[in-house]
Write an enzyme that holds these catalytic residues in place. Structure first.
Site, short mmCIF file in Angstrom:
data_model
loop_
_atom_site.label_atom_id
_atom_site.label_comp_id
_atom_site.label_asym_id
_atom_site.label_seq_id
_atom_site.Cartn_x
_atom_site.Cartn_y
_atom_site.Cartn_z
N GLN A 16 98.22 109.63 6.70
CA GLN A 16 98.76 110.96 6.40
C GLN A 16 97.74 112.05 6.70
O GLN A 16 98.01 112.98 7.47
CB GLN A 16 99.11 111.06 4.91
N ALA A 64 91.37 104.39 4.58
CA ALA A 64 91.13 103.84 3.25
C ALA A 64 92.19 102.78 2.94
O ALA A 64 93.25 102.77 3.57
CB ALA A 64 91.19 104.93 2.17
N TYR A 129 91.45 100.13 -7.05
CA TYR A 129 91.41 101.22 -6.06
C TYR A 129 90.41 102.29 -6.50
O TYR A 129 89.53 102.68 -5.73
CB TYR A 129 92.82 101.81 -5.92
N1 LIG Z 1 97.58 109.10 -0.69
C1 LIG Z 1 97.13 109.67 -1.81
O1 LIG Z 1 97.89 110.01 -2.73
C2 LIG Z 1 95.66 109.93 -1.97
C3 LIG Z 1 95.22 110.44 -3.20
C4 LIG Z 1 93.86 110.69 -3.37
C5 LIG Z 1 92.97 110.44 -2.35
N2 LIG Z 1 93.42 109.92 -1.18
C6 LIG Z 1 92.42 109.63 -0.16
O2 LIG Z 1 92.69 110.41 0.99
C7 LIG Z 1 92.31 109.69 2.17
C8 LIG Z 1 93.46 109.63 3.13
O3 LIG Z 1 94.58 109.01 2.49
P1 LIG Z 1 96.02 108.93 3.19
O4 LIG Z 1 97.03 109.17 2.13
O5 LIG Z 1 96.02 109.74 4.44
O6 LIG Z 1 96.04 107.37 3.54
P2 LIG Z 1 97.11 106.53 4.39
O7 LIG Z 1 98.24 107.41 4.86
O8 LIG Z 1 97.41 105.32 3.60
O9 LIG Z 1 96.27 106.13 5.69
C9 LIG Z 1 95.22 105.22 5.58
C10 LIG Z 1 94.57 105.08 6.93
O10 LIG Z 1 93.54 104.09 6.79
C11 LIG Z 1 93.71 103.11 7.80
N3 LIG Z 1 93.25 101.81 7.35
C12 LIG Z 1 93.69 101.10 6.28
N4 LIG Z 1 93.05 99.91 6.23
C13 LIG Z 1 92.19 99.89 7.29
C14 LIG Z 1 91.26 98.93 7.78
N5 LIG Z 1 91.09 97.75 7.21
N6 LIG Z 1 90.54 99.26 8.89
C15 LIG Z 1 90.72 100.45 9.52
N7 LIG Z 1 91.58 101.38 9.10
C16 LIG Z 1 92.32 101.10 8.00
C17 LIG Z 1 95.20 103.11 8.07
O11 LIG Z 1 95.45 102.50 9.32
P3 LIG Z 1 96.87 101.78 9.64
O12 LIG Z 1 97.81 102.90 9.98
O13 LIG Z 1 96.57 100.89 10.77
O14 LIG Z 1 97.28 101.06 8.39
C18 LIG Z 1 95.51 104.60 8.03
O15 LIG Z 1 95.17 105.21 9.26
C19 LIG Z 1 91.83 108.31 1.66
O16 LIG Z 1 90.44 108.34 1.51
C20 LIG Z 1 92.48 108.19 0.30
O17 LIG Z 1 91.74 107.32 -0.55
C21 LIG Z 1 94.74 109.67 -0.97
#
Ligand SMILES: NC(=O)c1ccc[n+]([C@@H]2O[C@H](COP(=O)([O-])OP(=O)(O)OC[C@H]3O[C@@H](n4cnc5c(N)ncnc54)[C@H](OP(=O)(O)O)[C@@H]3O)[C@@H](O)[C@H]2O)c1
Length: 296
Positions: A16, A64, A129
């Protein structure tokens, strides 16, 4: 982009936040965005060579292990992806003299507070997490004190897998949707986080460390669902007639979540002269960006 444009390295570009960033970075830099198969965070050591080969000026880590419930049963992989791999990236960034931006989460807190959490509040994660993300923050800043760690929460976007899209699916299928009403946070779009990230990168003087950044305001998941319902109802026909508040105890999940996830973002606003939008305004923007083809 000219050949001497600064080279950036973006991880997690399919996620995202990563895709919202990728959509904007092209305006500013020559950006490499390796996929998961090219940069496997499950194998942290492999990232060292990759960074060395690219020799970037800026590294943004939006990758992540974000499946909060699944992390409970896959703690080793969650730790490699959320803690060890970011630690390796931070070592490589420090060695290359690259600027590093990394994302963290409100889930590092236990949610027992009733005032917005400042960066200095003690962390006490309730889940695998949250624990692995907290270890990631610490490893990143230990190896690269100039890194910027952006702690956010309740992230969603018009694509991907998130609360907005889950609610839309359920609201199309069910005449009633039951949603937890005793967890508080600030729903934040990936596009907003991309804007905030660019504000960080446009400032050259800001000290490294942890910064909290979310949309302004607060609500519960149920309040967020009601606001989604209002907006979607104006654009399409929904089966859902009511959004019913329930308690966390009525909706058991493998991972425990904080009851209070509201972050004090004053440090970010002051340091980067950044004005946060209210969460409802960001929701308007996200709903307007939902692919029209889905409105059939
Ligand atoms: N989502 C939330 O509500 C939230 C809340 C607080 C903080 N955050 C933080 O914000 C950041 C971005 O989150 P987001 O919501 O954009 O996450 P997301 O949509 O779940 O995307 C995660 C990304 O990480 C990649 N990934 C996962 N496992 C991997 C691995 N083993 N090796 C390489 N890449 C990998 C995924 O690749 P694939 O597409 O190949 O799976 C995807 O590109 C993260 O640090 C998260 O902890 C998120």
């Amino acid at each position: 982009v000219t050949s001497d444009a600064p080279r950036w390295l973006l991880f997690g570009a399919s996620g995202q936040v990563g895709s919202a960033l990728a959509a904007r970075i092209g305006e500013f830099a020559d950006c490499e965005a390796p996929s998961r198969s090219e940069a496997d965070f499950g194998d942290p050591e492999s990232l060292r060579r990759l960074v060395h080969g690219v020799n970037p000026r800026v590294i943004i880590n939006a990758a992540a292990f974000t499946a909060v419930d699944r992390a409970e049963s896959e703690p080793d992989l969650a730790r490699r992806v959320n803690a060890l791999a970011p630690g390796v990236l931070a070592e490589a960034a420090a060695r290359a003299g690259a600027r590093l931006i990394h994302y963290s989460t409100d889930y590092v807190f236990d949610g027992a507070a009733r005032l917005p959490y400042p960066e200095s509040a003690p962390a006490a994660p309730l889940s695998v997490y949250g624990r692995t993300k907290l270890e990631g923050d610490r490893l990143v800043l230990a190896a690269c004190p100039a890194a910027t760690v952006l702690r956010t929460g309740w992230v969603y976007s018009p694509g991907g897998s998130n609360f907005l899209l889950t609610m839309r699916r359920l609201m199309r299928q069910q005449d009633e949707v039951r949603v937890v009403d005793d967890q508080y946070g600030a729903p934040t779009t990936a596009a907003f986080l991309a804007r905030a990230t660019l504000a960080v990168l446009h400032s050259s003087q800001a000290p490294g460390g942890v910064y909290h950044i979310t949309a302004a305001g607060e609500t519960t998941w149920c309040g967020f669902a009601r606001a989604i319902h209002e907006r979607l109802r104006a654009r399409e026909s929904l089966a859902c007639r009511s959004v019913v508040p329930i308690t966390t105890a009525q909706y058991p999940t493998p991972a425990r979540r904080p009851a209070w996830s509201v972050l004090d973002c004053t440090r970010f606003e002051r340091t980067f002269s950044f004005a946060r939008e209210p969460w409802k305004q960001l929701l308007d923007e996200a709903v307007a960006a939902l692919p029209l083809a889905d409105y059939t």
